[in-house]
Design a protein around this motif. Structure first.
Motif, PDB file in Angstrom:
ATOM      1  N   HIS A 138      -6.392  -5.226 -61.999  1.00  0.00           N
ATOM      2  CA  HIS A 138      -5.765  -4.854 -60.725  1.00  0.00           C
ATOM      3  C   HIS A 138      -6.798  -4.410 -59.701  1.00  0.00           C
ATOM      4  O   HIS A 138      -6.782  -3.274 -59.255  1.00  0.00           O
ATOM      5  CB  HIS A 138      -4.760  -3.718 -60.930  1.00  0.00           C
ATOM      6  N   PRO A 139      -7.696  -5.289 -59.328  1.00  0.00           N
ATOM      7  CA  PRO A 139      -8.627  -4.880 -58.263  1.00  0.00           C
ATOM      8  C   PRO A 139      -7.834  -4.694 -56.976  1.00  0.00           C
ATOM      9  O   PRO A 139      -6.859  -5.419 -56.750  1.00  0.00           O
ATOM     10  CB  PRO A 139      -9.568  -6.089 -58.156  1.00  0.00           C
ATOM     11  N   HIS A 140      -8.188  -3.698 -56.180  1.00  0.00           N
ATOM     12  CA  HIS A 140      -7.498  -3.565 -54.901  1.00  0.00           C
ATOM     13  C   HIS A 140      -8.045  -4.615 -53.943  1.00  0.00           C
ATOM     14  O   HIS A 140      -9.250  -4.785 -53.822  1.00  0.00           O
ATOM     15  CB  HIS A 140      -7.681  -2.153 -54.339  1.00  0.00           C
ATOM     16  N   LYS A 141      -7.144  -5.334 -53.275  1.00  0.00           N
ATOM     17  CA  LYS A 141      -7.554  -6.462 -52.445  1.00  0.00           C
ATOM     18  C   LYS A 141      -7.060  -6.263 -51.005  1.00  0.00           C
ATOM     19  O   LYS A 141      -6.029  -5.640 -50.783  1.00  0.00           O
ATOM     20  CB  LYS A 141      -6.951  -7.761 -53.005  1.00  0.00           C
ATOM     21  N   ALA A 142      -7.837  -6.831 -50.082  1.00  0.00           N
ATOM     22  CA  ALA A 142      -7.437  -6.755 -48.676  1.00  0.00           C
ATOM     23  C   ALA A 142      -7.926  -7.988 -47.931  1.00  0.00           C
ATOM     24  O   ALA A 142      -8.871  -8.656 -48.351  1.00  0.00           O
ATOM     25  CB  ALA A 142      -8.015  -5.497 -48.028  1.00  0.00           C
ATOM     26  N   CYS A 143      -7.238  -8.278 -46.835  1.00  0.00           N
ATOM     27  CA  CYS A 143      -7.624  -9.392 -45.968  1.00  0.00           C
ATOM     28  C   CYS A 143      -8.410  -8.796 -44.797  1.00  0.00           C
ATOM     29  O   CYS A 143      -7.904  -7.900 -44.111  1.00  0.00           O
ATOM     30  CB  CYS A 143      -6.364 -10.089 -45.468  1.00  0.00           C
ATOM     31  N   PRO A 144      -9.650  -9.244 -44.551  1.00  0.00           N
ATOM     32  CA  PRO A 144     -10.445  -8.660 -43.458  1.00  0.00           C
ATOM     33  C   PRO A 144      -9.741  -8.737 -42.109  1.00  0.00           C
ATOM     34  O   PRO A 144      -9.880  -7.828 -41.287  1.00  0.00           O
ATOM     35  CB  PRO A 144     -11.718  -9.510 -43.456  1.00  0.00           C
ATOM     36  N   GLU A 145      -8.964  -9.810 -41.886  1.00  0.00           N
ATOM     37  CA  GLU A 145      -8.269  -9.909 -40.590  1.00  0.00           C
ATOM     38  C   GLU A 145      -7.115  -8.910 -40.495  1.00  0.00           C
ATOM     39  O   GLU A 145      -6.854  -8.348 -39.437  1.00  0.00           O
ATOM     40  CB  GLU A 145      -7.775 -11.342 -40.366  1.00  0.00           C
ATOM     41  N   CYS A 146      -6.433  -8.685 -41.632  1.00  0.00           N
ATOM     42  CA  CYS A 146      -5.373  -7.668 -41.628  1.00  0.00           C
ATOM     43  C   CYS A 146      -5.989  -6.278 -41.417  1.00  0.00           C
ATOM     44  O   CYS A 146      -5.402  -5.437 -40.727  1.00  0.00           O
ATOM     45  CB  CYS A 146      -4.589  -7.684 -42.945  1.00  0.00           C
ATOM     46  N   VAL A 147      -7.182  -6.045 -42.019  1.00  0.00           N
ATOM     47  CA  VAL A 147      -7.863  -4.756 -41.836  1.00  0.00           C
ATOM     48  C   VAL A 147      -8.140  -4.535 -40.349  1.00  0.00           C
ATOM     49  O   VAL A 147      -7.850  -3.469 -39.801  1.00  0.00           O
ATOM     50  CB  VAL A 147      -9.178  -4.706 -42.657  1.00  0.00           C
TER      51      VAL A 147
END
Ligand SMILES: [Zn+2]
Length: 331
Positions: A138-147
């Motif tokens: 379960h790595p925490h993931k994010a989208c740079p554009e959403c950030v």
């Protein structure tokens, strides 16, 4: 002689555990995980210990409920006065439950409603608070554009639940790959809090390199987020397995005792190979790294899928289900 044992929880009583949350309580951002909400609170308070945040929301150092009839999440809801929702609405809208419940048996889903599951179980799963969920699975993931968008719109970036489901490695809104957070829990640290805007990310994962890989993960991400985590996800998972068995049965690929025939049979070996080809598209993602890589290991897994009695690991079940949905009609 009386021996005094230092125990930080000595002063916490059953009633003080339920005392109201103090300070300003943030509301949810759209589609935010409970981990994300707690991380924002943690960051807003400056340099405090990770344990202080769990204590503010759960009333004890380890998040355990001191009440026989209340789960940790019940305590959380009492302390926050229900302002963030009911235990059920929080589980369904702000944790990984939506994903996992689609692969649970009816009996297992009933267990989730039991009065007092162990605190550690609740905090690790499905809340994903224990050690921040920064594990291989379960790595925490994010989208740079959403950030970027979140920083602009809200002044802080947060963890979007839709990006955290296992197998989801693309932001379908921006059509791009997700990045995973680089930090890992150290030593015996139970809790760690991070927001995507303030933390480093690992380099773009290699399993998303190139258009073909990205397309494979877009397909899987759409299947998970539009179908598997929906309210009818569990029915879809069950009917998919039943359809697979039916087609094998009708094609004479099961023994009289309804087991998958041996891979010595070339048609069976071909089915295993097709599954392996599918798995290869996804093996680069950490959660799928231990999927079968030989005809024999694929046959063992497909046999378990067919017999319907053996317990499948959730991520095995996910890929089996996705493969069958993608392949249906080809057997
Ligand atoms: Zn995005």
């Amino acid at each position: 002689m009386k021996i005094l044992i230092k125990n930080t929880q000595n002063s916490i009583t059953k009633s003080s555990q339920l005392s109201a949350f103090e300070g300003h309580l943030f509301d949810w951002f759209p589609g935010e995980t409970i981990y994300g909400l707690l991380s924002r609170h943690h960051q807003s308070r400056g340099h405090i210990e990770a344990v202080d945040t769990i204590k503010r929301f759960f009333g004890t150092d380890n998040g355990a409920s001191l009440h026989e009839n209340l789960s940790s999440l019940d305590v959380f809801v009492r302390k926050t006065g229900g302002r963030l929702g009911t235990p059920k609405s929080i589980l369904v809208e702000h944790t990984l439950l939506r994903f996992y419940r689609s692969f649970m048996s009816e009996r297992e889903t009933l267990l989730l409603g039991s009065a007092r599951p162990r605190a550690e179980t609740v905090l690790k799963f499905p809340l994903n608070l224990w050690r921040g969920g920064f594990s291989g699975l379960h790595p925490h993931k994010a989208c740079p554009e959403c950030v970027e968008n979140d920083l602009e719109n809200f002044g802080v970036a947060y963890w979007h639940l839709v990006h955290q489901y296992p197998g989801v490695w693309v932001c379908l809104h921006h059509g791009r790959g997700l990045l995973s957070a680089s930090m890992t829990a150290k030593g015996r640290q139970r809790f760690m809090w991070a927001t995507p805007g303030a933390e480093e990310f690992l380099e773009a994962p290699t399993h998303l390199a190139g258009q073909a890989n990205l397309s494979n993960f877009v397909w899987l991400g759409e299947l998970i987020t539009s179908k598997l985590v929906s309210d009818s996800g569990r029915v879809l998972v069950e009917t998919t397995r039943a359809r697979f068995r039916k087609r094998l049965h009708e094609g004479g690929k099961l023994t009289p005792t309804h087991k998958l025939r041996s891979p010595d049979n070339s048609e069976i070996a071909n089915i295993c190979k097709r599954f392996l080809t599918f798995v290869e598209n996804y093996r680069g993602a950490p959660e799928f790294a231990s999927m079968p890589d030989t005809v024999l290991s694929a046959h063992r897994l497909l046999s378990r899928y067919v017999n319907g009695k053996s317990r499948l690991k959730t991520l095995e079940h996910l890929l089996l289900c996705a493969w069958e949905i993608g392949e249906s009609g080809r057997l």
